[in-house]
Design a protein around this motif. Structure first.
Motif, mmCIF file in Angstrom:
data_model
loop_
_atom_site.group_PDB
_atom_site.id
_atom_site.type_symbol
_atom_site.label_atom_id
_atom_site.label_comp_id
_atom_site.label_asym_id
_atom_site.label_seq_id
_atom_site.Cartn_x
_atom_site.Cartn_y
_atom_site.Cartn_z
ATOM 1 N N UNK A 10 0.851 -1.189 0.000
ATOM 2 C CA UNK A 10 0.000 0.000 0.000
ATOM 3 C C UNK A 10 0.887 1.240 0.000
ATOM 4 N N UNK A 11 0.623 2.147 -0.918
ATOM 5 C CA UNK A 11 1.421 3.362 -1.028
ATOM 6 C C UNK A 11 0.512 4.523 -1.391
ATOM 7 N N UNK A 12 0.876 5.705 -0.966
ATOM 8 C CA UNK A 12 0.090 6.879 -1.321
ATOM 9 C C UNK A 12 0.402 7.320 -2.746
ATOM 10 N N UNK A 13 -0.541 7.984 -3.354
ATOM 11 C CA UNK A 13 -0.322 8.524 -4.697
ATOM 12 C C UNK A 13 0.916 9.413 -4.695
ATOM 13 N N UNK A 14 1.721 9.269 -5.730
ATOM 14 C CA UNK A 14 2.975 9.999 -5.811
ATOM 15 C C UNK A 14 4.160 9.241 -5.256
ATOM 16 N N UNK A 15 3.887 8.140 -4.561
ATOM 17 C CA UNK A 15 4.949 7.352 -3.963
ATOM 18 C C UNK A 15 5.565 6.358 -4.925
ATOM 19 N N UNK A 16 6.436 5.510 -4.373
ATOM 20 C CA UNK A 16 7.184 4.560 -5.191
ATOM 21 C C UNK A 16 7.150 3.171 -4.579
ATOM 22 N N UNK A 17 7.273 2.182 -5.425
ATOM 23 C CA UNK A 17 7.446 0.790 -5.027
ATOM 24 C C UNK A 17 8.378 0.121 -6.028
ATOM 25 N N UNK A 18 9.084 -0.914 -5.582
ATOM 26 C CA UNK A 18 9.880 -1.714 -6.504
ATOM 27 C C UNK A 18 9.446 -3.164 -6.398
ATOM 28 N N UNK A 19 8.999 -3.705 -7.492
ATOM 29 C CA UNK A 19 8.620 -5.105 -7.560
ATOM 30 C C UNK A 19 9.805 -5.939 -8.027
ATOM 31 N N UNK A 20 9.857 -7.169 -7.544
ATOM 32 C CA UNK A 20 10.902 -8.102 -7.954
ATOM 33 C C UNK A 20 10.265 -9.384 -8.474
ATOM 34 N N UNK A 21 10.905 -9.972 -9.456
ATOM 35 C CA UNK A 21 10.474 -11.262 -9.983
ATOM 36 C C UNK A 21 11.700 -12.151 -10.072
ATOM 37 N N UNK A 22 11.758 -13.130 -9.198
ATOM 38 C CA UNK A 22 12.880 -14.066 -9.177
ATOM 39 C C UNK A 22 12.482 -15.334 -9.925
ATOM 40 N N UNK A 23 13.294 -15.724 -10.880
ATOM 41 C CA UNK A 23 13.008 -16.944 -11.631
ATOM 42 C C UNK A 23 13.984 -18.036 -11.209
ATOM 43 N N UNK A 24 13.488 -19.268 -11.158
ATOM 44 C CA UNK A 24 14.334 -20.373 -10.718
ATOM 45 C C UNK A 24 13.881 -21.669 -11.367
ATOM 46 N N UNK A 25 14.725 -22.682 -11.253
ATOM 47 C CA UNK A 25 14.354 -24.003 -11.739
ATOM 48 C C UNK A 25 14.503 -24.211 -13.221
ATOM 49 N N UNK A 26 15.242 -23.323 -13.887
ATOM 50 C CA UNK A 26 15.431 -23.461 -15.331
ATOM 51 C C UNK A 26 16.900 -23.380 -15.659
ATOM 52 N N UNK A 27 17.293 -24.134 -16.678
ATOM 53 C CA UNK A 27 18.679 -24.090 -17.130
ATOM 54 C C UNK A 27 18.820 -23.288 -18.410
ATOM 55 N N UNK A 28 17.705 -22.913 -19.002
ATOM 56 C CA UNK A 28 17.741 -22.144 -20.238
ATOM 57 C C UNK A 28 17.611 -20.664 -19.903
ATOM 58 N N UNK A 29 17.927 -19.828 -20.884
ATOM 59 C CA UNK A 29 17.809 -18.381 -20.714
ATOM 60 C C UNK A 29 16.456 -17.914 -21.249
ATOM 61 N N UNK A 30 15.877 -16.976 -20.587
ATOM 62 C CA UNK A 30 14.654 -16.369 -21.082
ATOM 63 C C UNK A 30 14.957 -15.508 -22.294
ATOM 64 N N UNK A 31 13.959 -15.326 -23.132
ATOM 65 C CA UNK A 31 14.070 -14.340 -24.191
ATOM 66 C C UNK A 31 13.514 -13.003 -23.687
ATOM 67 N N UNK A 32 12.328 -13.015 -23.139
ATOM 68 C CA UNK A 32 11.739 -11.820 -22.554
ATOM 69 C C UNK A 32 11.100 -12.152 -21.209
ATOM 70 N N UNK A 33 11.182 -11.204 -20.276
ATOM 71 C CA UNK A 33 10.435 -11.243 -19.029
ATOM 72 C C UNK A 33 9.589 -9.971 -18.987
ATOM 73 N N UNK A 34 8.348 -10.121 -18.564
ATOM 74 C CA UNK A 34 7.422 -8.999 -18.601
ATOM 75 C C UNK A 34 6.638 -8.865 -17.313
ATOM 76 N N UNK A 35 6.068 -7.697 -17.159
ATOM 77 C CA UNK A 35 5.112 -7.450 -16.079
ATOM 78 C C UNK A 35 3.764 -7.130 -16.724
ATOM 79 N N UNK A 36 2.740 -7.752 -16.175
ATOM 80 C CA UNK A 36 1.358 -7.461 -16.531
ATOM 81 C C UNK A 36 0.630 -7.067 -15.253
ATOM 82 N N UNK A 37 -0.523 -6.474 -15.387
ATOM 83 C CA UNK A 37 -1.319 -6.140 -14.216
ATOM 84 C C UNK A 37 -2.805 -6.345 -14.526
ATOM 85 N N UNK A 38 -3.532 -6.600 -13.453
ATOM 86 C CA UNK A 38 -4.965 -6.799 -13.594
ATOM 87 C C UNK A 38 -5.682 -6.100 -12.448
#
Length: 125
Positions: A10-38
């Motif tokens: 929860x943050x007030x308007x005008x504020x900041x947040x940093x999201x993180x996405x940690x990927x694991x369990x793969x030996x291959x490299x991603x081509x793209x990683x994205x953020x979506x929202x709903x």
């Protein structure tokens, strides 16, 4: 393969947040990683994407200049720095990744085969 999203809150308007996405369990490299929202009652929408190799980025128009996507290849982590947050940014944010996605599809949710569980961002006005 797992994608673990975190950093919402929860943050007030005008504020900041940093999201993180940690990927694991793969030996291959991603081509793209994205953020979506709903947001409640709305369809899932594209926010930003980054190419794992080379760092090409793409943003949805409403977040350009406010959000920054970045990656740390050594940590298998993608970040979404969100500044100047607005009430309309309130949503559950999901990270998604794919190893074979093509550039023309990076804004399309169904083109991604791997998804994280989502993290809730609430911006109060």
């Amino acid at each position: 393969v797992q994608l673990q999203a975190s950093g919402g809150g929860l943050v007030q308007a005008g504020g900041s947040l940093r999201l993180s996405c940690v990927t694991s369990g793969h030996t291959f490299a991603w081509r793209y990683v994205a953020w979506f929202r709903q947001a409640p009652g709305k369809d899932r929408e594209f926010v930003a994407a980054i190419r794992w190799s080379g760092g090409h980025t793409s943003y949805e128009d409403s977040v350009k200049g406010r959000f920054t996507i970045s990656r740390d290849n050594n940590k298998n982590t993608v970040y979404l720095q969100m500044d100047s947050l607005k009430s309309e940014d309130t949503a559950v944010y999901y990270c998604a990744a794919d190893r074979g996605i093509i550039l023309s599809s990076i804004r399309t949710s169904r083109a991604y085969n791997y998804w994280g569980q989502g993290t809730l961002v609430t911006v109060s006005s």
